[in-house]
Scaffold this active site. Structure first.
Site, PDB file in Angstrom:
ATOM      1  CB  SER A 596      -0.958  -0.038   1.180  1.00 17.84           C
ATOM      2  OG  SER A 596      -1.967   0.907   1.005  1.00 17.84           O
ATOM      3  CG  ASP A 682      -7.590  -1.383  -3.889  1.00 16.54           C
ATOM      4  OD1 ASP A 682      -8.227  -0.748  -3.033  1.00 16.54           O
ATOM      5  OD2 ASP A 682      -6.416  -1.743  -3.741  1.00 16.54           O
ATOM      6  CG  HIS A 728      -4.323  -4.806   1.075  1.00 11.23           C
ATOM      7  ND1 HIS A 728      -3.293  -4.648   0.203  1.00 11.23           N
ATOM      8  CD2 HIS A 728      -3.862  -4.427   2.281  1.00 11.23           C
ATOM      9  CE1 HIS A 728      -2.249  -4.165   0.857  1.00 11.23           C
ATOM     10  NE2 HIS A 728      -2.572  -4.023   2.114  1.00 11.23           N
TER      11      HIS A 728
END
Length: 765
Positions: A596, A682, A728
């Site tokens: 990230s 996402d 994630h």
């Protein structure tokens, strides 16, 4: 972009400050978790129990979402002639859908070379998992009753029978039609009549809250969609927050009395940061609202936080239908959280100098800032990880110079006891203490290569006891070293290094470097099977605690965000350089891992000093900072300005972001090989940014290769793997295992090719 996590004690509150983390989320506010790869058993989550609560420990509030396979990589020392490489930048001519399909075909073509090694790694990890996985999840005791969760079920047992297998099943995800979900959080009502459970699927940001009425035959009483946090105010009154588009702004109350009803009790009203866009769209607020219950169950706290300021409202659990009362109006730069003891508010706050956390107190009737009195202040460069309040004591879990220790405040004797913990320990895990009158605090210690060990601190005996545990049948002679690297401005940056004590010639061993450096979040250093496997196979693991993270307190974060972001890059370079100078591997055997927001520093290093590493693995990386921060319609952009700045309103900020943004600084040069895992849906890290980055990086690497003709010249492998399932932070056991195995297979292949190339060069001489 951001990951949300709920944790034990005040960490539940502290971690809210990272609610907008572009990461990874496991999940924290003062600290995290953010994992680049977390191995989890299928439908069997390790839970954090807090009072009458249990919360899965994943990552700061929120998380990252779904995927599909999508990757393209160059192989060998020349461009394959059979398949044309996709290096085009996204244009209107090539639709997004067609691009995904094209890249999926590329991945199918390329992935075969990793198949055998991936299989071997998976088998090894599965074997390790049998020995390292905890025999049971954390337990919560209510008098004679014990509650615990395993394999998607919640069990109830008597304290004396819990180890004998005499248990009752209260809830099963599969039996109630939630087979694709995992249990994220549990709250049990004070009289143990009701149990509220949040369920979350791998592909959704929002959770569903299921309220069960317990008894001889537990039944579902109510189902509430799109819930983030919830707490019982009384035996039959539940408060909860609703989540939509990654935002929590509203608090509701629902009752389970004879006259059942639900009503809105609080809405975040501060519109100072809300701005109208064209077409009457509204920019989201930067505040995130959640609920916490004080340890003694006297108050519910409604917390409205950003990363730099907060505001708390109190709900008196004795009078749950009364309006919430404000403790202290929001003040810029002041963060605070509330606990309660003996009719006094205990305030954990950044108020005053230095701007680090302090424990203060004030009367309940006059809790304003003007009445706050100092109880305890942290030492310089100390990180507060967690805090737990008891009837006569307060225990703080702290980090200082890489070491963990406890500070135990006794309210009776007005003394403070400091207890240093084992040097190998890197992470705390506070266990459940539902009764604030208990005389013992239980917690676990762990590191990336040390499975959790249980400890107890006795307030009466004033000593620390290591609990007897079943020995894990794994032999590993792992050495832990803590170093300090001198950065460009002379700042000393901590590094934690693990390696096998039996390893010889460390300069020839592969090195895996980890970095994050954002949102005041620590690198995730909890135990993972893959880290232990790497140590056993001779790898060196290094964790670089660069500025922007939270390892040395709030000032460490402040010194690495907004106009200080380049300091984190300088720190990372200094860390890797020192490791090589001290004989821990060398550039051609070095790989870098990030997730990230960690992708910002990793990608920036890749542009500025690509010669320091041979390969890089990124998970859902934030690599297109400038373009993302220019798009205010995205759900997290406004609140992210506190971390990255506002390029739309500040030209200097725009130029500064452009100076380090990974996408903006790609150039024609020799790059390391890169493996990126991204998520198709996402909401936090826009996939278009990752696509642009990969295509531009691939084109630059190919252009460099076509312009040079040195002997031994090679083309880096640039792989983008887009997943359509999993997430994630909360992937299934199988998805996590497959992802980790692919990453490690890639790293092994890359470093293996270095050895083969060297041997080939020697044979040609």
């Amino acid at each position: 972009m951001k990951v949300r996590t709920s944790c034990v004690g005040l960490q539940n509150l502290l971690q809210r400050l990272s609610f907008s983390v572009r990461y990874y989320s496991k999940h924290n506010h003062l600290q995290t978790i953010c994992l680049y790869s977390k191995i989890k058993p299928k439908k069997c989550q390790i839970l954090d129990w807090s009072g009458s609560t249990c919360t899965q420990r994943t990552v700061p509030p929120g998380s990252i979402v779904p995927w599909r396979f999508f990757s393209c990589k160059q192989e060998g020392t020349k461009i394959p002639s059979k398949r044309k490489q996709n290096t085009s930048i996204i244009t209107s001519e090539l639709s997004y859908k067609n691009l995904l399909k094209s890249e999926q075909e590329n991945w199918n073509y390329i992935s075969a070379r990793y198949k055998a090694m991936t299989k071997r790694i998976k088998e090894k990890l599965e074997q390790l998992h049998k020995y390292t996985f905890s025999s049971g999840s954390p337990r919560i005791r209510f008098g004679e009753n014990v509650y615990f969760e395993e394999n998607g079920c919640i069990f109830l047992s008597k304290a004396d029978d819990v180890d004998e297998g005499n248990v009752d099943i209260l809830f099963s995800t599969e039996d109630l039609g939630f087979s694709d979900a995992f249990i994220q959080r549990i709250r049990i009502s004070p009289d143990q009549i009701y149990m509220a459970i949040s369920l979350k699927s791998e592909n959704s940001e929002e959770a569903t809250c299921v309220i069960m009425k317990l008894g001889h035959s537990p039944v579902v009483e109510k189902v509430i969609p799109n819930v983030f946090s919830f707490e019982w105010a009384t035996n039959d009154v539940l408060y909860y927050t609703s989540q939509k588009n990654l935002k929590c702004q509203n608090v509701f109350m629902t009752t389970f009395t004879n006259q059942k009803h639900t009503k809105l009790v609080y809405t975040e009203q501060d519109a100072s940061f809300g701005v109208f866009l064209f077409f009457f769209k509204i920019i989201p607020y930067r505040f995130f609202v959640d609920i916490y219950c004080t340890k003694d169950r006297r108050f519910l706290t409604i917390n409205s936080n950003s990363k730099t300021t907060s505001e708390v409202w109190l709900v008196d659990c004795r009078h749950p239908f009364q309006l919430p009362a404000l403790v202290q109006a929001r003040t810029q730069g002041v963060i605070y959280h509330i606990e309660h003891r003996n009719d006094e508010l205990y305030i954990l706050t950044t108020y005053g100098e230095p701007a680090e956390y302090k424990l203060m107190k004030a009367p309940v009737a006059s809790g304003g800032m003007e009445n706050w009195q100092l109880v305890y202040a942290l030492e310089e460069k100390t990180k507060l990880v967690d805090l737990e309040m008891f009837s006569d004591h307060c225990i703080m879990f702290l980090k200082n110079a890489g070491h963990l220790y406890l500070s135990v405040i006794c309210f009776v004797s007005h003394s403070v006891q400091s207890i240093k913990l084992p040097t190998w320990a890197c992470e705390f895990e506070l266990e459940s203490h539902p009764e604030h009158t208990t005389s013992t605090c239980y917690f676990q210690l762990t590191s990336p290569v040390h499975p959790p060990k249980r400890f107890a601190y006795s307030f009466k005996e004033n000593n620390l006891i290591e609990q007897a545990v079943q020995e894990v049948p794994i032999i590993t002679n792992c050495h832990t070293t803590r170093l300090l690297a001198k950065s460009k401005d002379e700042t000393l940056v901590p590094i934690t290094v693990f390696h096998n004590m039996n390893s010889k010639e460390l300069h020839r061993k592969p090195l895996l470097v980890h970095v994050y450096g954002a949102y005041g979040i620590d690198l995730n250093m909890s135990f993972k099977e893959e880290k232990l496997m790497l140590i056993e196979e001779g790898w060196i693991l290094a964790y670089c605690h660069v500025r922007g993270g939270g390892e040395l307190g709030l000032s460490w974060h402040k010194d690495g965000c907004q106009h200080n972001k380049l300091k984190g890059l300088h720190d990372l370079k200094a860390c890797i350089t020192l490791l090589h100078e001290l004989g821990f591997s060398q550039p051609k055997y070095t790989a870098l891992a990030a997730a990230s927001a960690g992708g910002v520093l990793a990608g920036a290093l890749c542009n500025a000093d690509p010669e320091l590493i041979r390969a890089m693995v990124l998970q859902a990386p934030f690599v297109d900072v400038l373009n993302t921060m220019m798009k205010t319609h995205l759900p997290l952009t406004i609140e992210e300005q506190e971390e990255w700045g506002n390029p739309l309103a500040d030209e200097k900020c725009m130029k500064y972001i452009k100076s380090y943004c990974p996408y903006q600084n790609i150039k024609t040069q020799c790059y390391p090989s890169v493996f990126i895992t991204a998520y198709e849906n996402d909401q936090r890290i826009p996939l278009t940014g990752v696509l642009r980055y990969v295509q531009k990086l691939r084109k630059a690497a190919l252009d460099h290769a076509s312009r040079t003709s040195k002997k031994g010249n090679w083309i880096p492998n640039i792989i983008l793997d887009i997943q359509a399932n999993g997430s994630h932070c909360e992937s299934s056991w199988e998805d996590s295992l497959n992802e980790v195995a692919r990453h490690l297979a890639f790293l092994n292949k890359e470093l293996e090719e270095v050895c083969h190339l060297q041997q080939h060069m020697k044979s040609c001489k």
